[in-house]
Design a protein around this motif. Structure first.
Motif, mmCIF file in Angstrom:
data_model
loop_
_atom_site.group_PDB
_atom_site.id
_atom_site.type_symbol
_atom_site.label_atom_id
_atom_site.label_comp_id
_atom_site.label_asym_id
_atom_site.label_seq_id
_atom_site.Cartn_x
_atom_site.Cartn_y
_atom_site.Cartn_z
ATOM 1 N N LEU A 40 -3.732 118.436 -7.241
ATOM 2 C CA LEU A 40 -2.365 117.996 -7.004
ATOM 3 C C LEU A 40 -1.351 119.049 -7.433
ATOM 4 O O LEU A 40 -1.530 119.760 -8.428
ATOM 5 C CB LEU A 40 -2.102 116.692 -7.762
ATOM 6 N N ASP A 41 -0.279 119.131 -6.669
ATOM 7 C CA ASP A 41 0.857 119.987 -6.998
ATOM 8 C C ASP A 41 1.447 119.516 -8.324
ATOM 9 O O ASP A 41 1.845 118.354 -8.449
ATOM 10 C CB ASP A 41 1.895 119.889 -5.878
ATOM 11 N N PRO A 42 1.525 120.375 -9.340
ATOM 12 C CA PRO A 42 2.090 119.945 -10.626
ATOM 13 C C PRO A 42 3.494 119.369 -10.513
ATOM 14 O O PRO A 42 3.887 118.540 -11.342
ATOM 15 C CB PRO A 42 2.078 121.237 -11.456
ATOM 16 N N ALA A 43 4.248 119.778 -9.495
ATOM 17 C CA ALA A 43 5.610 119.267 -9.322
ATOM 18 C C ALA A 43 5.634 117.787 -8.969
ATOM 19 O O ALA A 43 6.693 117.156 -9.033
ATOM 20 C CB ALA A 43 6.338 120.071 -8.246
ATOM 21 N N THR A 44 4.485 117.231 -8.582
ATOM 22 C CA THR A 44 4.428 115.809 -8.231
ATOM 23 C C THR A 44 3.618 115.009 -9.252
ATOM 24 O O THR A 44 3.166 113.901 -8.957
ATOM 25 C CB THR A 44 3.808 115.625 -6.829
ATOM 26 N N LEU A 45 3.469 115.550 -10.453
ATOM 27 C CA LEU A 45 2.625 114.914 -11.466
ATOM 28 C C LEU A 45 3.392 114.460 -12.699
ATOM 29 O O LEU A 45 2.795 114.239 -13.750
ATOM 30 C CB LEU A 45 1.512 115.878 -11.898
ATOM 31 N N GLY A 46 4.695 114.277 -12.576
ATOM 32 C CA GLY A 46 5.461 113.795 -13.718
ATOM 33 C C GLY A 46 4.987 112.450 -14.223
ATOM 34 O O GLY A 46 5.036 112.166 -15.423
ATOM 35 N N TRP A 47 4.489 111.605 -13.321
ATOM 36 C CA TRP A 47 4.044 110.259 -13.693
ATOM 37 C C TRP A 47 2.885 110.298 -14.687
ATOM 38 O O TRP A 47 2.746 109.395 -15.519
ATOM 39 C CB TRP A 47 3.628 109.473 -12.449
ATOM 40 N N VAL A 48 2.066 111.348 -14.622
ATOM 41 C CA VAL A 48 0.935 111.449 -15.544
ATOM 42 C C VAL A 48 1.421 111.606 -16.981
ATOM 43 O O VAL A 48 0.806 111.092 -17.924
ATOM 44 C CB VAL A 48 0.028 112.629 -15.144
ATOM 45 N N GLY A 80 4.320 110.473 -18.061
ATOM 46 C CA GLY A 80 5.318 109.463 -18.371
ATOM 47 C C GLY A 80 6.727 109.870 -18.008
ATOM 48 O O GLY A 80 7.694 109.262 -18.484
ATOM 49 N N ALA A 81 6.874 110.902 -17.165
ATOM 50 C CA ALA A 81 8.203 111.371 -16.754
ATOM 51 C C ALA A 81 8.236 111.549 -15.239
ATOM 52 O O ALA A 81 8.332 112.676 -14.733
ATOM 53 C CB ALA A 81 8.545 112.681 -17.457
ATOM 54 N N PRO A 82 8.123 110.439 -14.467
ATOM 55 C CA PRO A 82 8.139 110.556 -13.004
ATOM 56 C C PRO A 82 9.444 111.151 -12.501
ATOM 57 O O PRO A 82 10.509 110.929 -13.082
ATOM 58 C CB PRO A 82 7.955 109.111 -12.530
ATOM 59 N N SER A 83 9.349 111.916 -11.406
ATOM 60 C CA SER A 83 10.511 112.634 -10.887
ATOM 61 C C SER A 83 11.506 111.726 -10.184
ATOM 62 O O SER A 83 12.675 112.066 -10.052
ATOM 63 C CB SER A 83 10.042 113.717 -9.905
ATOM 64 N N GLY A 84 11.019 110.574 -9.665
ATOM 65 C CA GLY A 84 11.879 109.693 -8.882
ATOM 66 C C GLY A 84 12.027 110.115 -7.439
ATOM 67 O O GLY A 84 12.770 109.482 -6.682
ATOM 68 N N ARG A 85 11.306 111.170 -7.020
ATOM 69 C CA ARG A 85 11.488 111.695 -5.667
ATOM 70 C C ARG A 85 10.552 111.062 -4.639
ATOM 71 O O ARG A 85 10.727 111.280 -3.441
ATOM 72 C CB ARG A 85 11.285 113.214 -5.661
ATOM 73 N N GLY A 86 9.531 110.340 -5.044
ATOM 74 C CA GLY A 86 8.636 109.719 -4.076
ATOM 75 C C GLY A 86 7.869 110.715 -3.242
ATOM 76 O O GLY A 86 7.771 110.571 -2.018
ATOM 77 N N GLU A 87 7.317 111.747 -3.885
ATOM 78 C CA GLU A 87 6.561 112.777 -3.183
ATOM 79 C C GLU A 87 5.207 112.980 -3.858
ATOM 80 O O GLU A 87 5.090 112.870 -5.080
ATOM 81 C CB GLU A 87 7.319 114.107 -3.202
#
Length: 287
Positions: free
Chosen positions: A174-182, A184-191
């Motif tokens: 996975l692209d690290p830019a889409t792994l904030g949820w792991v 506990g800091a999701p990006s909110g971008r839905g990607e």
């Protein structure tokens, strides 16, 4: 002397074995027995892309054309590992396209047959399509494969409750830019973006593309939601036969409303071709 890894061939991989269907024969035409493998479960249910590929294989047997062009599935009840029956029907047969429908059934705890999903699909021959391509679509921008992160890189406390067996069958980075949820800091971008293959090295084909469109973690995680995101409806378009090598998958959600969200997926092959697209409607658990 180092051990050489032998990659699985198309037709002889875990994916092929776990999507195998057995026709009942002339006495029960168009009916196939199968077994839903526990190896393709995520959280609390069998993965929807795996189910799509499984029913897609039954339709490939039933119809005169070999390849899925468009497959639309409604997921009626949650499937679970174990025996299942797929009943197919040929709706129309033409020179370049044939249309069929199929339903997957399982027995509930009381022994009653329950329909799990219903599919309508058009099949053709991808190899017979012209080479002309006119598109404004571009491959997703991903870091190099070795700079992306897989399940083996996750911290000890995974945010996924329940089963994650499917991750052992995928080569998922996975692209690290889409792994904030792991963290506990999701990006909110839905990607969600990733490199994707099968763990045993099997190259992609049209049927495995039906798995690929629903193989990534839900975009709902990057929207800050947790838990199972069950698919209500999923339509996949297969555009051409994929080249060997890892796929790149991009999934986006633009609208979450009333507890439902859409996911739009694009799948690109190693030759920079858009080989599959999909849209699904899923139910999101809102806190």
């Amino acid at each position: 002397m180092s051990e050489t890894r032998v990659e699985a061939a198309i037709g002889d991989s875990e994916f092929d074995r776990d999507t195998a269907v057995v026709p009942r024969g002339p006495a029960d035409p168009g009916v196939y027995d199968t077994e839903l493998s526990p190896g393709w479960t995520i959280i609390s249910a069998v993965n929807g892309g795996y189910l799509l590929a499984l029913v897609g294989r039954a339709l490939a047997h039933a119809l005169p054309h070999p390849d899925p062009f468009t497959v639309s599935a409604h997921y009626l009840t949650a499937s679970r590992p174990g025996p299942a029956v797929i009943r197919t029907e040929t709706v129309r047969t033409g020179r370049t396209l044939s249309t069929g429908q199929a339903s997957l059934f399982q027995l509930d705890d009381d022994g009653h047959e329950v329909e799990r999903m219903r599919v309508l699909a058009a099949y053709g021959d991808l190899g017979a399509l012209p080479d002309d391509v006119r598109t404004s679509a571009k491959p997703p921008q991903l870091p190099p494969y070795d700079q992306c992160l897989g399940p083996e890189d996750a911290p000890g406390d995974t945010p996924l409750p329940g089963s994650s067996a499917i991750t052992e069958r995928l080569a998922l980075k996975l692209d690290p830019a889409t792994l904030g949820w792991v963290l506990g800091a999701p990006s909110g971008r839905g990607e969600m973006r990733a490199w994707l293959g099968l763990a045993d090295g099997r190259d992609p084909d049209p049927l495995s593309l039906l798995l690929a469109v629903d193989a990534l973690p839900p975009t709902a995680f990057e929207l800050g939601l947790k838990g199972w995101v069950p698919t209500v409806e999923l339509t996949a378009h297969v555009r051409c036969r994929p080249a060997p090598g890892p796929l790149r998958v991009s999934v986006t959600t633009r609208n979450l409303a009333g507890g439902f969200l859409e996911e739009d997926a694009e799948v690109w092959d190693s030759a920079d071709r858009l080989v599959a697209q999909s849209r699904q409607l899923a139910r999101a658990k809102l806190d």
